[in-house]
Design an enzyme around this catalytic site. Structure first.
Site, short mmCIF file in Angstrom:
data_model
loop_
_atom_site.label_atom_id
_atom_site.label_comp_id
_atom_site.label_asym_id
_atom_site.label_seq_id
_atom_site.Cartn_x
_atom_site.Cartn_y
_atom_site.Cartn_z
N LYS A 105 59.09 -12.52 -43.76
CA LYS A 105 59.73 -12.79 -41.96
C LYS A 105 59.37 -13.84 -41.19
O LYS A 105 59.67 -14.82 -40.43
CB LYS A 105 60.78 -11.72 -42.07
CG LYS A 105 59.87 -11.39 -41.27
CD LYS A 105 59.71 -9.66 -42.15
CE LYS A 105 58.68 -8.17 -41.79
NZ LYS A 105 58.50 -7.68 -42.80
N ILE A 136 68.19 -3.71 -48.86
CA ILE A 136 69.81 -4.83 -48.32
C ILE A 136 69.81 -6.07 -48.63
O ILE A 136 69.39 -7.27 -48.50
CB ILE A 136 69.75 -3.88 -47.08
CG1 ILE A 136 69.60 -2.94 -46.41
CG2 ILE A 136 71.21 -4.07 -46.45
CD1 ILE A 136 69.65 -2.83 -45.34
N ASP A 201 59.30 -8.16 -34.71
CA ASP A 201 59.70 -7.88 -36.18
C ASP A 201 60.82 -8.37 -36.24
O ASP A 201 62.08 -8.96 -37.35
CB ASP A 201 59.19 -6.97 -36.41
CG ASP A 201 59.32 -6.84 -38.19
OD1 ASP A 201 59.17 -7.66 -38.96
OD2 ASP A 201 60.69 -6.36 -38.34
N LYS A 205 63.63 -11.51 -38.05
CA LYS A 205 64.44 -11.48 -38.64
C LYS A 205 66.23 -11.81 -38.03
O LYS A 205 66.67 -12.66 -39.15
CB LYS A 205 64.98 -9.94 -39.44
CG LYS A 205 63.40 -9.36 -39.91
CD LYS A 205 63.89 -8.11 -40.36
CE LYS A 205 62.06 -6.76 -40.88
NZ LYS A 205 61.62 -5.35 -40.52
N1 HSE Z 1 57.34 -2.55 -40.53
C1 HSE Z 1 59.36 -3.19 -40.78
C2 HSE Z 1 60.01 -2.48 -40.11
C3 HSE Z 1 58.85 -3.14 -42.50
O1 HSE Z 1 60.16 -1.08 -39.88
O2 HSE Z 1 61.20 -1.85 -40.66
C4 HSE Z 1 58.90 -4.86 -43.37
O3 HSE Z 1 59.97 -5.40 -42.81
#
Ligand code: HSE
Length: 431
Positions: A105, A136, A201, A205
């Site tokens: 991602k 999912i 992160d 996403k």
């Molecule tokens: N490190 C990510 C999380 C998982 O904690 O959701 C991988 O996308």
């Protein structure tokens, strides 16, 4: 039965999960798809660590180019993560006529436009189901199952680590550091969880979800991002008393002719479905014009959950190849009603605010005076503890205010002698 050869780059947790599924479910998958998926090569820089799956050692190589240059390989599965050299490997593989599956991602959020354009140019596909929410099926749902819909908003709990930490803080009343250490001990958090707890992160996403739902590839710099490390157990206690849970939400939302893109801790009503998403679970709540309000829920991380998403991409791609189809990675059509990205400064919300102040006469009057100067109206004030010498939390809920006014007010308040820590403001979302 037709065979399709694949090469895997990245033999870590997810990579070995994919190998395990392809081995354990070989005949099931062959019967289902009419294709035998054969692993031709596996590349990793570490070929010595033990994995929970046995493989023919002859498949292993340390050279990604050996995989990419193999003319018998049709599909490259990139599971190494990180932007470089994963990007260069994918570019090279597309140029060599391979289709791509990736869970990366960070790479797609940064360079997706370039990679998707190159793939389309070469008549190849890039599939990435497990890049958001592991197993999912949100990518395929947005791209295919909901293709006729327009979206007004997407709210995602898309980082399992942060959600685990906030859930522990809520259920066990532990602090942020203890909850993070527990996540590490249980193997949920990365060894360096910075991208997770800082909200980056989640932003990666969100960029991918926005691309699919609104047809816009937004840059990371255009997403307002806040992490969760400033949250205290007391904030969670106050949130509950006020009828809320705190969740790290990734939000893409149409507002007039603009699109808001933000990731931040959020007060959401306890009555909302997202408030009960706990632990490493992820959920994506989408408001669509035809299918209505939808919730996608499931484990957001974990070997088999992520590998399930990768294998679903493999099945799709092998079906495309079998049928001689080329489905461009995205038939992305921009939502033409969106003319601009909203600035966070103009964002209006109710807020929860926690000040850490000396318990002295007049402190509250000073704080409320400054808020009033910026046109900010207080809805409620709470101060539970009482101590002359110690710092106490003063908690407020304010009526709807503009972010820029609130920031200016808090900057002024934080400079008062009686304010002992940087104030914390958390948006209250009317989901
Ligand atoms: N490190 C990510 C999380 C998982 O904690 O959701 C991988 O996308």
């Amino acid at each position: 039965m037709r065979k399709i050869n694949i090469g895997i780059i990245g033999f870590g947790t997810v990579g070995s999960g994919v190998v395990k599924i392809l081995r354990d479910k070989k005949s099931f998958l062959a019967e289902k798809t009419g294709i035998e998926i054969c692993i031709k090569k596996i590349c990793d820089k570490d070929l010595t660590s033990k994995r929970n799956v046995s493989i023919d050692k002859k498949l292993l190589t340390k050279s990604a180019l050996e995989v990419i240059n193999d003319p018998q390989i049709d599909i490259i599965v990139e599971l190494m993560g990180g932007v470089h050299p994963a990007k260069e490997f994918i570019i090279e593989a597309l140029k060599k006529g391979k289709n791509i599956i990736t869970a990366n991602k960070a790479l797609l959020a940064q360079d997706g436009s370039e990679l998707f354009a190159l793939a389309a140019d070469r008549g190849k596909s890039i599939y990435f189901e497990s890049a958001v929410g592991a197993g999912i099926p949100i990518i395929k749902s947005l791209r295919e199952s909901l293709a006729a819909n327009s979206f007004s908003s997407i709210y995602g709990i898309v980082n399992g680590t942060s959600n685990f930490i906030l859930s522990r803080m809520s259920q066990e009343s532990c602090n942020f550091t203890d909850a993070l250490n527990e996540a590490k001990k249980l193997g949920f958090a990365e060894s360096d969880p910075t991208l997770d707890i800082k909200g980056i992160d989640s932003a990666h996403k969100l960029i991918l979800l926005t691309y699919l739902a609104f047809g816009k590839m937004v840059s990371l710099k255009d997403v307002h991002i806040e992490g969760i490390s400033q949250i205290l157990p007391a904030d969670i206690v106050y949130a509950k008393e006020l009828g809320f849970e705190i969740k790290l939400l990734a939000i893409a939302k149409k507002e007039g002719d603009g699109l808001e893109m933000r990731v931040h801790p959020t007060f959401i009503p306890k009555t909302h479905l997202l408030s009960s998403v706990s632990g490493i679970f992820n959920a994506i709540y989408a408001e669509s014009d035809l299918a209505g309000d939808l919730l996608f829920y499931g484990p957001g991380a974990g070997q088999m959950a992520a590998a399930s998403g990768v294998v679903s991409d493999l099945i799709d791609l092998t079906q495309d190849i079998k049928a001689g189809l080329f489905r461009p990675t995205m038939n992305i059509v921009a939502d033409k009603s969106i003319k601009r990205l909203c600035s966070i400064d103009d964002y209006k919300s109710r807020y929860y605010i926690r000040f850490m102040a000396n318990d002295k006469p007049g402190v509250l009057a000073k704080i409320s005076g400054i808020l009033a100067k910026y046109g900010i109206s207080i809805a409620s004030v709470t101060q539970k503890e009482r101590s002359r010498s110690h710092v106490v939390p003063i908690v407020m809920v304010i009526h709807e205010a503009e972010e820029k006014d609130l920031c200016s007010a808090l900057n002024t308040i934080d400079r008062l002698d009686t304010i002992k820590e940087k104030s914390v403001a958390i948006r209250i979302e009317e989901v």
